[in-house]
Design a protein around this motif. Structure first.
Motif, PDB file in Angstrom:
ATOM      1  N   SER A 116       0.828  -1.206   0.000  1.00 32.98           N
ATOM      2  CA  SER A 116       0.000   0.000   0.000  1.00 32.98           C
ATOM      3  C   SER A 116       0.867   1.263   0.000  1.00 32.98           C
ATOM      4  CB  SER A 116      -0.947  -0.005   1.191  1.00 32.98           C
ATOM      5  OG  SER A 116      -0.226  -0.036   2.386  1.00 32.98           O
ATOM      6  N   ILE A 117       2.087   1.149   0.500  1.00 32.87           N
ATOM      7  CA  ILE A 117       2.940   2.344   0.535  1.00 32.87           C
ATOM      8  C   ILE A 117       3.324   2.761  -0.891  1.00 32.87           C
ATOM      9  CG2 ILE A 117       5.139   1.112   0.802  1.00 32.87           C
ATOM     10  CD1 ILE A 117       5.708   3.492   2.903  1.00 32.87           C
ATOM     11  N   THR A 208      -2.723   3.199   6.795  1.00 31.62           N
ATOM     12  CA  THR A 208      -1.976   4.364   7.228  1.00 31.62           C
ATOM     13  C   THR A 208      -0.957   4.780   6.182  1.00 31.62           C
ATOM     14  OG1 THR A 208      -2.097   3.300   9.366  1.00 31.62           O
ATOM     15  CG2 THR A 208      -0.805   5.300   9.229  1.00 31.62           C
ATOM     16  N   ALA A 209      -0.187   3.804   5.730  1.00 29.37           N
ATOM     17  CA  ALA A 209       0.956   4.112   4.866  1.00 29.37           C
ATOM     18  C   ALA A 209       0.590   4.978   3.660  1.00 29.37           C
ATOM     19  CB  ALA A 209       1.630   2.816   4.429  1.00 29.37           C
ATOM     20  N   LEU A 212       0.094   8.775   4.452  1.00 27.89           N
ATOM     21  CA  LEU A 212       1.188   9.604   4.957  1.00 27.89           C
ATOM     22  C   LEU A 212       1.677  10.603   3.921  1.00 27.89           C
ATOM     23  CD1 LEU A 212       3.383   6.967   6.819  1.00 27.89           C
ATOM     24  CD2 LEU A 212       1.889   8.659   7.831  1.00 27.89           C
ATOM     25  N   PHE A 213       1.649  10.219   2.633  1.00 29.39           N
ATOM     26  CA  PHE A 213       2.157  11.125   1.599  1.00 29.39           C
ATOM     27  C   PHE A 213       1.045  11.768   0.797  1.00 29.39           C
ATOM     28  CE2 PHE A 213       4.736   7.120   0.947  1.00 29.39           C
ATOM     29  CZ  PHE A 213       5.430   7.298   2.116  1.00 29.39           C
ATOM     30  N   PHE A 237      -0.631   7.206  14.568  1.00 27.30           N
ATOM     31  CA  PHE A 237       0.813   7.080  14.326  1.00 27.30           C
ATOM     32  C   PHE A 237       1.575   8.196  15.043  1.00 27.30           C
ATOM     33  CE2 PHE A 237       4.426   7.512  11.080  1.00 27.30           C
ATOM     34  CZ  PHE A 237       5.177   6.542  11.706  1.00 27.30           C
ATOM     35  N   MET A 241       3.751   7.592  18.724  1.00 26.76           N
ATOM     36  CA  MET A 241       5.197   7.764  18.709  1.00 26.76           C
ATOM     37  C   MET A 241       5.643   8.960  19.551  1.00 26.76           C
ATOM     38  SD  MET A 241       6.554   5.393  16.995  1.00 26.76           S
ATOM     39  CE  MET A 241       7.320   4.841  15.484  1.00 26.76           C
TER      40      MET A 241
ATOM     41  N   THR B 258       4.430  -2.075   5.912  1.00 31.70           N
ATOM     42  CA  THR B 258       5.074  -0.820   6.274  1.00 31.70           C
ATOM     43  C   THR B 258       4.944  -0.451   7.751  1.00 31.70           C
ATOM     44  OG1 THR B 258       4.477  -0.047   4.097  1.00 31.70           O
ATOM     45  CG2 THR B 258       5.296   1.591   5.635  1.00 31.70           C
ATOM     46  N   MET B 259       3.717  -0.172   8.187  1.00 31.87           N
ATOM     47  CA  MET B 259       3.564   0.504   9.473  1.00 31.87           C
ATOM     48  C   MET B 259       4.066  -0.334  10.646  1.00 31.87           C
ATOM     49  SD  MET B 259       2.659   3.221   8.298  1.00 31.87           S
ATOM     50  CE  MET B 259       2.732   4.088   9.845  1.00 31.87           C
ATOM     51  N   THR B 262       7.738  -0.219  10.729  1.00 37.30           N
ATOM     52  CA  THR B 262       8.250   1.110  11.073  1.00 37.30           C
ATOM     53  C   THR B 262       8.278   1.309  12.589  1.00 37.30           C
ATOM     54  OG1 THR B 262       7.252   1.898   9.041  1.00 37.30           O
ATOM     55  CG2 THR B 262       7.960   3.562  10.605  1.00 37.30           C
ATOM     56  N   PHE B 263       7.277   0.773  13.282  1.00 36.96           N
ATOM     57  CA  PHE B 263       7.224   0.927  14.733  1.00 36.96           C
ATOM     58  C   PHE B 263       8.350   0.170  15.437  1.00 36.96           C
ATOM     59  CE2 PHE B 263       2.946   2.605  14.382  1.00 36.96           C
ATOM     60  CZ  PHE B 263       2.783   3.360  15.539  1.00 36.96           C
ATOM     61  N   SER B 283      10.275  -0.131   2.979  1.00 39.10           N
ATOM     62  CA  SER B 283       9.004   0.538   3.253  1.00 39.10           C
ATOM     63  C   SER B 283       9.094   1.439   4.479  1.00 39.10           C
ATOM     64  CB  SER B 283       7.890  -0.491   3.406  1.00 39.10           C
ATOM     65  OG  SER B 283       8.255  -1.471   4.328  1.00 39.10           O
ATOM     66  N   ALA B 287       8.332   5.452   4.705  1.00 35.52           N
ATOM     67  CA  ALA B 287       7.358   6.013   5.636  1.00 35.52           C
ATOM     68  C   ALA B 287       7.991   7.096   6.503  1.00 35.52           C
ATOM     69  CB  ALA B 287       6.769   4.910   6.511  1.00 35.52           C
ATOM     70  N   ASN B 288       9.240   6.891   6.901  1.00 29.20           N
ATOM     71  CA  ASN B 288       9.881   7.836   7.806  1.00 29.20           C
ATOM     72  C   ASN B 288      10.408   9.080   7.115  1.00 29.20           C
ATOM     73  OD1 ASN B 288       9.810   6.908  10.508  1.00 29.20           O
ATOM     74  ND2 ASN B 288      11.103   5.206   9.892  1.00 29.20           N
TER      75      ASN B 288
END
Lengths: 278, 335
Positions: A116-117, A208-209, A212-213, A237, A241, B258-259, B262-263, B283, B287-288
């Motif tokens: 999905s990203i 989510t991914a 983000l963009f 997210f 964090m 991805t997510m 990333t965590f 990925s 994302a970052n």
């Protein structure tokens, strides 16, 4: 050890391991859900749905993010589902044995499991770069691209379950083929097609991914789709964090909310498909 | 498009549709043409979007590929200040975490599929199947939060020290489990990925196991085989291609996830032998860093990473689909 007892031991060991594997799988589901409820349930209250996301240290809720996510999902499904239903119709009615049909079917299965990203990056290049800023529309398009393949697949499968004799009967009564599809085939395949739409919706509700963009995020109340748009996954997210405890509490509440919604939609979809098949 | 619709190209019209009979043309010909054109257009949209992804990534990554050439894939340098970028560290992380995911996930999925198709009583089959499928419905970000806040601390205080104590002295394996038990890192990411891919692989395995004809299964039982032997010597050889396709499908998922990653992976552009150390995947790098990329070359390098990931998943997914199609074709021949 005789051959027989050895075979029996191997059998028992293998089957025991398989049952343990199943328990292993179920164990994670239980642990995940338990974590969500124990961390999130406390923070769910009226404020969560009435107030917007706060700056660190202040009180607030997730109202803007919840509404934003609902709008994004509805618009995304609103674009992706009709496109998917029509493409699925092509595969089931016109492209059953054509070359284009075979290629589309194959590519659709790939789109179905594409990361999905990457879809997010694609929409970033397609819309965000051209327009010059992040927007709710870009987010909705990204979600639509994720919904579409899910709907294409279920629509085709469900329309193929409609017996040809039904189509032939309608055609024999003089109905043109588009009318046969719309009035007869769609109507009999409706619960199945709806299931596909619901599954697509469940799939994007927590994505989510790709957001983000595209949609980015917005800390304030906003219903302007041409601006950066608030949405629940991005807030979760960001808040999870963060080092601020009250932000983390909101993240857990949001996580619980999103998961319960998605599991609810999934179970509803399953109930629907069970009814469709009988 | 109109010319294509006007020529009598037959695309496998359903038997008995008006075109077959030759009557009814006058009443619905326009509607038919429009309807067919519209559906064909949206079918083309599916093709175009995958094609568009490839083109977008390719065009976007050209500057980086020009600047670094094939060295992009071989360099582990990643420095936004000096503008030196290489894909090796994230590529390494992607492959390692996916391999861990498969090593844990494949046997577990096999066991689950076996229980659902062969062992469980009928009333239990559906609930267990649905529960495993719900595991796939939980969003990736939830796995990430749970992994970081709940799993990682437990992992760091129990399993990690145990692994270091018991495997640390072994010659090669020891290197993999060296280092401080931080909870986050490549191994954690791989384990969480395995949980996330299990439902996909288990579902495919269950479906292909169910295609084995009952007569084959019953013959084996009649010859006195144990359940394990039936599965291992009859069902598995019969469904090998499909099982492999399911594993590839799981691999495709793991590569692009991805997510959750990333965590928990720690986000460090490094390559370590130890699986306890933080790392990076393609990925998670995207994302970052994507929204923070300041220079054109930086953005382009990130797009080039995306291209590498997309090509990688394309290869794996195409292989998966071809295998599953082969399985399906054989099923057709048999019946």
């Amino acid at each position: 050890m005789t051959l027989y007892s050895r075979r029996r031991v191997v059998n028992h060991v293998g089957l025991t391991l398989s049952i343990l594997a199943t328990l292993f799988g179920l164990f994670w589901l239980v642990w995940l859900l338990w974590t969500l409820f124990s961390n999130g349930l406390r923070w769910i209250g009226p404020r969560l749905f009435l107030e917007s996301t706060p700056p660190p240290g202040a009180n607030g809720g997730l109202a803007n993010a919840i509404v934003g996510s609902v709008i994004l999902t509805v618009v995304g499904v609103g674009i992706g589902a009709p496109a998917g239903i029509l493409a699925g119709t092509y595969l089931a009615e016109f492209g059953r044995s054509s070359r284009l049909g075979a290629v589309v079917r194959f590519v659709n299965d790939i789109l179905l499991s594409a990361p999905s990203i990457i879809i997010g990056v694609f929409v970033y290049g397609l819309i965000v770069l051209r327009v010059g800023h992040f927007s709710g529309w870009a987010g909705a398009v990204a979600l639509a691209l994720i919904v579409m393949p899910v709907v294409v697949r279920t629509t085709e499968n469900m329309m193929r379950l409609v017996p040809d004799s039904l189509r032939e009967a309608a055609a024999a009564l003089g109905a043109p083929s588009w009318k046969v599809t719309v009035v007869i085939v769609y109507r009999s395949a409706l619960p199945g097609i709806l299931t596909g739409v619901l599954l697509g919706m469940a799939r994007v509700s927590g994505e989510t991914a790709p957001l983000l963009f595209t949609a980015l995020n917005n800390q304030f109340w906003s219903t302007d789709m041409s601006r950066p748009f608030p949405n629940l996954p991005a807030v979760i997210f960001q808040f999870a964090m963060s080092p601020y405890e009250d932000w983390q509490h909101l993240a857990w509440a949001g996580a619980l909310l999103i998961t319960v919604t998605i599991l609810g939609i999934n179970i509803a979809a399953r109930a629907l498909i069970k009814r469709a098949k009988t | 498009m109109s010319s294509a619709a006007a020529t009598p190209v037959r695309e496998g019209a359903p038997p008995g549709s008006p075109e077959d009979t030759g009557v009814g043309v006058q009443s619905g010909a326009v509607g038919d043409r429009v309807f067919r054109g519209v559906t064909r257009f949206f079918a083309a949209v599916v093709l175009l979007s995958v094609f568009g992804m490839l083109v977008t990534l390719l065009v976007g990554s050209l500057p980086a590929l020009k600047a670094f050439g094939f060295g992009f894939l071989a360099s582990k340098e990643w420095n936004p200040v000096t503008e030196q970028f290489g894909a090796l560290a994230p590529l390494f992380g992607t492959v390692v975490t996916s391999v861990i995911a498969l090593l844990v996930g494949v046997p577990v999925s096999f066991g689950i599929a076996l229980v659902i198709t062969e062992l469980a009583p009928t009333w239990l089959k559906r609930p267990v199947g649905v529960a495993i499928e719900l595991l796939a419905a939980i969003p990736s970000i939830i796995y990430g939060m749970w992994g970081l806040f709940v799993f990682a601390p437990v992992f760091a205080s129990t399993l990690q020290p145990w692994l270091t104590d018991h495997l640390g002295a072994w010659p090669v394996v020891g290197m993999l489990v060296e280092g401080p038990p931080m909870g986050i890192g490549m191994l954690t990411a791989g384990l969480i990925l395995s949980i996330m891919t299990i439902p996909f692989m288990a579902a495919v395995m269950r479906d292909v196991f169910e295609t084995v004809p009952a007569s084959l299964r019953e013959s084996a039982y009649a010859l006195g085989c144990t359940t394990w032997e039936v599965v291992w010597r009859v069902i598995l050889p019969f469904t090998r291609v499909g099982v492999f396709g399911g594993v590839m499908l799981g691999l495709g998922r793991a590569l692009g996830e991805t997510m959750a990653v990333t965590f928990v992976i720690g986000n460090a552009h490094d390559i370590h032998a130890s699986l306890f150390m933080p790392g990076n995947t393609i990925s998670s790098t995207l994302a970052n860093e994507f929204t923070e990329a300041t220079t054109p070359l930086y953005t382009s390098s990130l797009l080039a990473l995306g291209l590498v990931l997309f090509v990688l998943t394309l290869i794996v997914l195409i292989a998966a689909r071809l295998l599953l199609m082969k399985m399906k074709a054989r099923e057709g021949v048999r019946t």
